[in-house]
Design an enzyme around this catalytic site. Sequence first.
Site, mmCIF file in Angstrom:
data_model
loop_
_atom_site.group_PDB
_atom_site.id
_atom_site.type_symbol
_atom_site.label_atom_id
_atom_site.label_comp_id
_atom_site.label_asym_id
_atom_site.label_seq_id
_atom_site.Cartn_x
_atom_site.Cartn_y
_atom_site.Cartn_z
ATOM 1 N N GLY A 42 49.847 42.084 38.955
ATOM 2 C CA GLY A 42 49.704 43.320 39.727
ATOM 3 C C GLY A 42 48.616 43.336 40.779
ATOM 4 C CG ASP A 100 48.247 53.546 31.920
ATOM 5 O OD1 ASP A 100 48.113 54.736 32.197
ATOM 6 O OD2 ASP A 100 49.247 53.112 31.315
ATOM 7 N N GLY A 102 43.344 51.527 29.407
ATOM 8 C CA GLY A 102 42.057 50.815 29.396
ATOM 9 C C GLY A 102 42.040 49.642 28.430
ATOM 10 C CB THR A 104 44.866 45.456 30.062
ATOM 11 O OG1 THR A 104 46.125 45.928 29.585
ATOM 12 C CG2 THR A 104 45.018 44.067 30.639
ATOM 13 C CG LEU A 105 39.294 46.753 32.778
ATOM 14 C CD1 LEU A 105 39.636 45.489 33.560
ATOM 15 C CD2 LEU A 105 39.252 47.959 33.692
ATOM 16 C CE LYS A 128 49.526 55.561 35.933
ATOM 17 N NZ LYS A 128 50.688 55.197 35.111
ATOM 18 C CG ASP A 156 56.099 45.251 37.728
ATOM 19 O OD1 ASP A 156 54.960 45.582 37.305
ATOM 20 O OD2 ASP A 156 57.003 44.853 36.973
ATOM 21 N NE ARG A 162 55.228 41.923 40.202
ATOM 22 C CZ ARG A 162 54.522 42.380 39.163
ATOM 23 N NH1 ARG A 162 53.443 43.097 39.377
ATOM 24 N NH2 ARG A 162 54.890 42.109 37.930
HETATM 25 P P1 IMP Z 1 46.286 49.495 30.346
HETATM 26 O O1 IMP Z 1 45.927 48.415 29.397
HETATM 27 O O2 IMP Z 1 47.041 50.604 29.688
HETATM 28 O O3 IMP Z 1 45.111 50.039 31.123
HETATM 29 O O4 IMP Z 1 47.375 48.887 31.305
HETATM 30 C C1 IMP Z 1 47.127 48.356 32.520
HETATM 31 C C2 IMP Z 1 48.357 47.632 33.016
HETATM 32 O O5 IMP Z 1 49.584 48.366 32.803
HETATM 33 C C3 IMP Z 1 48.217 47.489 34.492
HETATM 34 O O6 IMP Z 1 47.506 46.325 34.830
HETATM 35 C C4 IMP Z 1 49.650 47.493 34.972
HETATM 36 O O7 IMP Z 1 50.154 46.177 34.938
HETATM 37 C C5 IMP Z 1 50.391 48.340 33.955
HETATM 38 N N1 IMP Z 1 50.573 49.709 34.465
HETATM 39 C C6 IMP Z 1 49.997 50.831 34.012
HETATM 40 N N2 IMP Z 1 50.377 51.913 34.715
HETATM 41 C C7 IMP Z 1 51.232 51.458 35.653
HETATM 42 C C8 IMP Z 1 51.964 52.114 36.728
HETATM 43 O O8 IMP Z 1 51.918 53.332 36.964
HETATM 44 N N3 IMP Z 1 52.741 51.295 37.484
HETATM 45 C C9 IMP Z 1 52.841 49.951 37.295
HETATM 46 N N4 IMP Z 1 52.160 49.314 36.306
HETATM 47 C C10 IMP Z 1 51.359 50.057 35.506
#
Ligand code: IMP
Length: 174
Positions: A42, A100, A102, A104-105, A128, A156, A162
Amino acid sequence: MSHVRAFLSQAEIGARVTALAAEIRQDAGPGVPVHLVGVLKGAFIFLADLMRQMDGPVSCDFIAVSSYAGVKSTGQVQILKDLGQSIDGRYVVIVEDIVDTGLTLAYLQEVLRARAPQSLRTACLLSKPSRRKVGVPVEYIGFTIDDRFVVGYGLDFDEQYRHLPFIGVVQGVE
Ligand code: IMP
């Protein structure tokens, strides 16, 4: 392909990316080599634009992690493609498309911090906050958005969209 309704234009994104690059350079200090770590897939377009707006020495590497989706609430994700170079002692900025939940980060920061960078910061194009499950520090945020699924500029939906130069919402998925 469904229609995508834009809500962040190419010009708005460009202006914000330029400002973020300046902030990152300002904080790092002039002449300090900044190592950008892009999270695939992404962040590849955001990283490419951010890097081209940076003054002074800058390098990049990429890491890919499995989606947290379908994984237990521990947020355990896996490294699918690791970095090509050591980050030991370097001034590192993680470059992510969107934070989103958090999860993953939070995982990435833990993994990378254990590799002893001199500094570890994070830049996310989008955030978000209403979706956050874990608190995670993000020093540079492009835009804070509502809980909507967005595509374009690297993001995506099922590997589509993308390439769009703007960020928008797929009509029918809102
Ligand atoms: P997290 O671990 O929930 O913060 O997820 C982050 C990952 O989810 C991002 O790096 C995106 O790849 C994917 N993601 C979360 N929200 C969206 C969105 O609105 N559109 C596309 N990908 C998203």
